[in-house]
Design a protein around this motif. Sequence first.
Motif, PDB file in Angstrom:
ATOM      1  N   THR A   1       0.822  -1.219   0.000  1.00 15.35           N
ATOM      2  CA  THR A   1       0.000   0.000   0.000  1.00 15.35           C
ATOM      3  C   THR A   1       0.855   1.269   0.000  1.00 15.35           C
ATOM      4  OG1 THR A   1      -0.097  -0.032   2.402  1.00 15.35           O
ATOM      5  CG2 THR A   1      -1.881  -1.144   1.232  1.00 15.35           C
ATOM      6  N   LEU A   2       2.167   1.111   0.032  1.00 14.25           N
ATOM      7  CA  LEU A   2       3.058   2.280   0.052  1.00 14.25           C
ATOM      8  C   LEU A   2       3.279   2.806  -1.367  1.00 14.25           C
ATOM      9  CD1 LEU A   2       5.778   0.862   2.469  1.00 14.25           C
ATOM     10  CD2 LEU A   2       4.030   2.563   3.036  1.00 14.25           C
ATOM     11  N   PRO A   3       3.612   4.083  -1.502  1.00 15.33           N
ATOM     12  CA  PRO A   3       3.989   4.577  -2.831  1.00 15.33           C
ATOM     13  C   PRO A   3       5.348   4.025  -3.264  1.00 15.33           C
ATOM     14  CG  PRO A   3       4.186   6.328  -1.197  1.00 15.33           C
ATOM     15  CD  PRO A   3       3.596   5.145  -0.488  1.00 15.33           C
ATOM     16  N   PHE A   4       5.422   3.519  -4.494  1.00 17.83           N
ATOM     17  CA  PHE A   4       6.672   3.015  -5.074  1.00 17.83           C
ATOM     18  C   PHE A   4       7.167   4.044  -6.093  1.00 17.83           C
ATOM     19  CE2 PHE A   4       4.327  -0.863  -3.884  1.00 17.83           C
ATOM     20  CZ  PHE A   4       5.276  -1.489  -3.094  1.00 17.83           C
ATOM     21  N   LEU A   5       8.371   4.535  -5.877  1.00 18.41           N
ATOM     22  CA  LEU A   5       8.939   5.534  -6.772  1.00 18.41           C
ATOM     23  C   LEU A   5      10.164   4.963  -7.466  1.00 18.41           C
ATOM     24  CD1 LEU A   5       7.285   8.093  -6.520  1.00 18.41           C
ATOM     25  CD2 LEU A   5       7.734   7.412  -4.172  1.00 18.41           C
ATOM     26  N   LEU A   6      10.155   4.995  -8.790  1.00 21.65           N
ATOM     27  CA  LEU A   6      11.292   4.489  -9.557  1.00 21.65           C
ATOM     28  C   LEU A   6      12.354   5.570  -9.697  1.00 21.65           C
ATOM     29  CD1 LEU A   6       9.139   3.080 -12.494  1.00 21.65           C
ATOM     30  CD2 LEU A   6      10.098   1.732 -10.624  1.00 21.65           C
ATOM     31  N   GLU A   7      13.587   5.184  -9.465  1.00 24.59           N
ATOM     32  CA  GLU A   7      14.745   6.071  -9.708  1.00 24.59           C
ATOM     33  C   GLU A   7      15.743   5.305 -10.549  1.00 24.59           C
ATOM     34  OE1 GLU A   7      15.816   6.330  -5.483  1.00 24.59           O
ATOM     35  OE2 GLU A   7      15.401   8.452  -5.624  1.00 24.59           O
ATOM     36  N   THR A   8      15.223   4.580 -11.509  1.00 21.50           N
ATOM     37  CA  THR A   8      16.062   3.737 -12.360  1.00 21.50           C
ATOM     38  C   THR A   8      16.640   4.590 -13.487  1.00 21.50           C
ATOM     39  OG1 THR A   8      13.980   3.155 -13.429  1.00 21.50           O
ATOM     40  CG2 THR A   8      14.865   1.579 -11.850  1.00 21.50           C
ATOM     41  N   PRO A   9      17.767   4.172 -14.082  1.00 19.72           N
ATOM     42  CA  PRO A   9      18.343   4.973 -15.176  1.00 19.72           C
ATOM     43  C   PRO A   9      17.473   4.862 -16.422  1.00 19.72           C
ATOM     44  CG  PRO A   9      19.668   2.988 -14.756  1.00 19.72           C
ATOM     45  CD  PRO A   9      18.604   3.024 -13.711  1.00 19.72           C
ATOM     46  N   ASN A  10      16.561   5.805 -16.592  1.00 19.17           N
ATOM     47  CA  ASN A  10      15.551   5.748 -17.646  1.00 19.17           C
ATOM     48  C   ASN A  10      15.182   7.131 -18.128  1.00 19.17           C
ATOM     49  OD1 ASN A  10      14.491   3.148 -18.370  1.00 19.17           O
ATOM     50  ND2 ASN A  10      13.719   2.946 -16.288  1.00 19.17           N
ATOM     51  N   GLU A  11      14.715   7.206 -19.368  1.00 17.81           N
ATOM     52  CA  GLU A  11      13.990   8.365 -19.846  1.00 17.81           C
ATOM     53  C   GLU A  11      12.517   8.065 -19.615  1.00 17.81           C
ATOM     54  OE1 GLU A  11      15.557  11.044 -20.920  1.00 17.81           O
ATOM     55  OE2 GLU A  11      17.494  10.043 -20.683  1.00 17.81           O
ATOM     56  N   LEU A  12      11.650   9.009 -19.998  1.00 22.16           N
ATOM     57  CA  LEU A  12      10.217   8.837 -19.733  1.00 22.16           C
ATOM     58  C   LEU A  12       9.637   7.550 -20.308  1.00 22.16           C
ATOM     59  CD1 LEU A  12       8.367  12.253 -20.018  1.00 22.16           C
ATOM     60  CD2 LEU A  12       8.769  10.838 -17.986  1.00 22.16           C
ATOM     61  N   GLU A  13      10.038   7.195 -21.549  1.00 13.81           N
ATOM     62  CA  GLU A  13       9.476   5.974 -22.165  1.00 13.81           C
ATOM     63  C   GLU A  13       9.863   4.747 -21.356  1.00 13.81           C
ATOM     64  OE1 GLU A  13      12.107   7.598 -24.980  1.00 13.81           O
ATOM     65  OE2 GLU A  13      10.983   8.927 -23.654  1.00 13.81           O
ATOM     66  N   GLY A  14      11.092   4.738 -20.864  1.00 12.41           N
ATOM     67  CA  GLY A  14      11.541   3.629 -20.044  1.00 12.41           C
ATOM     68  C   GLY A  14      10.744   3.546 -18.743  1.00 12.41           C
ATOM     69  N   TYR A  15      10.496   4.691 -18.158  1.00 10.68           N
ATOM     70  CA  TYR A  15       9.682   4.719 -16.937  1.00 10.68           C
ATOM     71  C   TYR A  15       8.270   4.207 -17.224  1.00 10.68           C
ATOM     72  CZ  TYR A  15      13.005   7.295 -13.984  1.00 10.68           C
ATOM     73  OH  TYR A  15      14.077   7.658 -13.215  1.00 10.68           O
ATOM     74  N   ALA A  16       7.700   4.650 -18.350  1.00  6.10           N
ATOM     75  CA  ALA A  16       6.349   4.206 -18.715  1.00  6.10           C
ATOM     76  C   ALA A  16       6.312   2.679 -18.820  1.00  6.10           C
ATOM     77  CB  ALA A  16       5.919   4.845 -20.037  1.00  6.10           C
ATOM     78  N   ARG A  17       7.348   2.096 -19.426  1.00 10.37           N
ATOM     79  CA  ARG A  17       7.410   0.635 -19.560  1.00 10.37           C
ATOM     80  C   ARG A  17       7.528  -0.038 -18.190  1.00 10.37           C
ATOM     81  NH1 ARG A  17      10.556   1.600 -24.075  1.00 10.37           N
ATOM     82  NH2 ARG A  17      12.482   1.422 -22.868  1.00 10.37           N
ATOM     83  N   GLU A  18       8.336   0.531 -17.310  1.00  9.19           N
ATOM     84  CA  GLU A  18       8.503  -0.082 -15.980  1.00  9.19           C
ATOM     85  C   GLU A  18       7.231   0.036 -15.148  1.00  9.19           C
ATOM     86  OE1 GLU A  18      12.150   1.466 -14.205  1.00  9.19           O
ATOM     87  OE2 GLU A  18      13.231  -0.230 -15.064  1.00  9.19           O
ATOM     88  N   ILE A  19       6.544   1.156 -15.283  1.00  9.90           N
ATOM     89  CA  ILE A  19       5.280   1.326 -14.565  1.00  9.90           C
ATOM     90  C   ILE A  19       4.276   0.284 -15.065  1.00  9.90           C
ATOM     91  CG2 ILE A  19       3.292   2.896 -14.317  1.00  9.90           C
ATOM     92  CD1 ILE A  19       5.441   5.201 -14.187  1.00  9.90           C
ATOM     93  N   GLU A  20       4.246   0.088 -16.370  1.00  9.63           N
ATOM     94  CA  GLU A  20       3.381  -0.934 -16.962  1.00  9.63           C
ATOM     95  C   GLU A  20       3.753  -2.321 -16.417  1.00  9.63           C
ATOM     96  OE1 GLU A  20       0.672  -0.241 -18.601  1.00  9.63           O
ATOM     97  OE2 GLU A  20       0.328  -2.411 -18.540  1.00  9.63           O
ATOM     98  N   LEU A  21       5.047  -2.585 -16.351  1.00  9.40           N
ATOM     99  CA  LEU A  21       5.516  -3.873 -15.823  1.00  9.40           C
ATOM    100  C   LEU A  21       5.024  -4.076 -14.386  1.00  9.40           C
ATOM    101  CD1 LEU A  21       7.457  -6.426 -15.819  1.00  9.40           C
ATOM    102  CD2 LEU A  21       9.215  -4.869 -14.932  1.00  9.40           C
ATOM    103  N   ILE A  22       5.174  -3.057 -13.554  1.00  9.81           N
ATOM    104  CA  ILE A  22       4.742  -3.177 -12.151  1.00  9.81           C
ATOM    105  C   ILE A  22       3.238  -3.435 -12.083  1.00  9.81           C
ATOM    106  CG2 ILE A  22       4.538  -1.968  -9.925  1.00  9.81           C
ATOM    107  CD1 ILE A  22       7.376  -2.894 -10.689  1.00  9.81           C
TER     108      ILE A  22
END
Length: 277
Positions: free
Chosen positions: A250-271
Amino acid sequence: MLRIGCHLSSSGGFTAMGKTALSIGANTFQFFTRNPRGGAAKAISQKDVDEFLNLCRDCDITNILAHAPYTLNACAAKESVREFAFNTMADDLKRMEYVPGNMYNFHPGSHVGQGIETGIKMIAEVLNTVMWEDMNTTVLLETMAGKGSEVGSRFEEIRDIIAAAKYQDKLGVCLDTCHVYDAGYDIVNDLDGVLDSFDRVIGLDRLYAVHLNDSKNPYSSHKDRHEVLGGGFIGKDAVERIVNHPKLRTLPFLLETPNELEGYAREIELIKTLYRE
Ligand code: FE
Ligand code: FE
Ligand code: ZN
């Protein structure tokens, strides 16, 4: 419900960040309060804040996390560096009142040879100076990898900072998965054990947010180099267990992975595909 987001550039203001977050499937985000290497923060526009708060209400954005600059070291040996920490945090926390009810995360600091105990005292002193009774932000201490003389790579150190602080009800912890793994907490093979130890030492009620990162380096390497999810030593299976863990989900998960926006979008989709509703 899943709270997921990533680190975003704050150069366009709050509303721009909110819109960017929504565009990549996020419902929360993290941002630097100013240039990560320090310097003056941009003036806050009330119009931008009003627009942003409306956007949050309409589109269910919550739990945003402000991140202090990396150069902030509350337990530096140099007086001038410590003064920067006092001034920056005081200013950041005042600015956070524009978006009340959110979180402000900082790296506890590096004691640079003064010793952990001195470091802990100095960090608590900064907190006791810049925080105040009826503030509307929760200040989070980030768990660190233990690189160099970093304070906060052991749960005990974070516990001791909180114990020395005056406004304890406004203090919490942000658990960075790359950092704790690098620090020697085996979240891959013994997530339950690590969370039990967190609970025993600090208390899970203090845990407000998770920085969800893979690590470029093996367990207990004390390195702090983030990797994309599934691309490092933590791996996708462990990430799946982390986001679904009953004590974390239930906690907020924040990604700080080496990514541009598209990469973040893909990781969010993965999660989202890994998360069990
Ligand atoms: Fe950080
Ligand atoms: Fe982090
Ligand atoms: Zn890091």
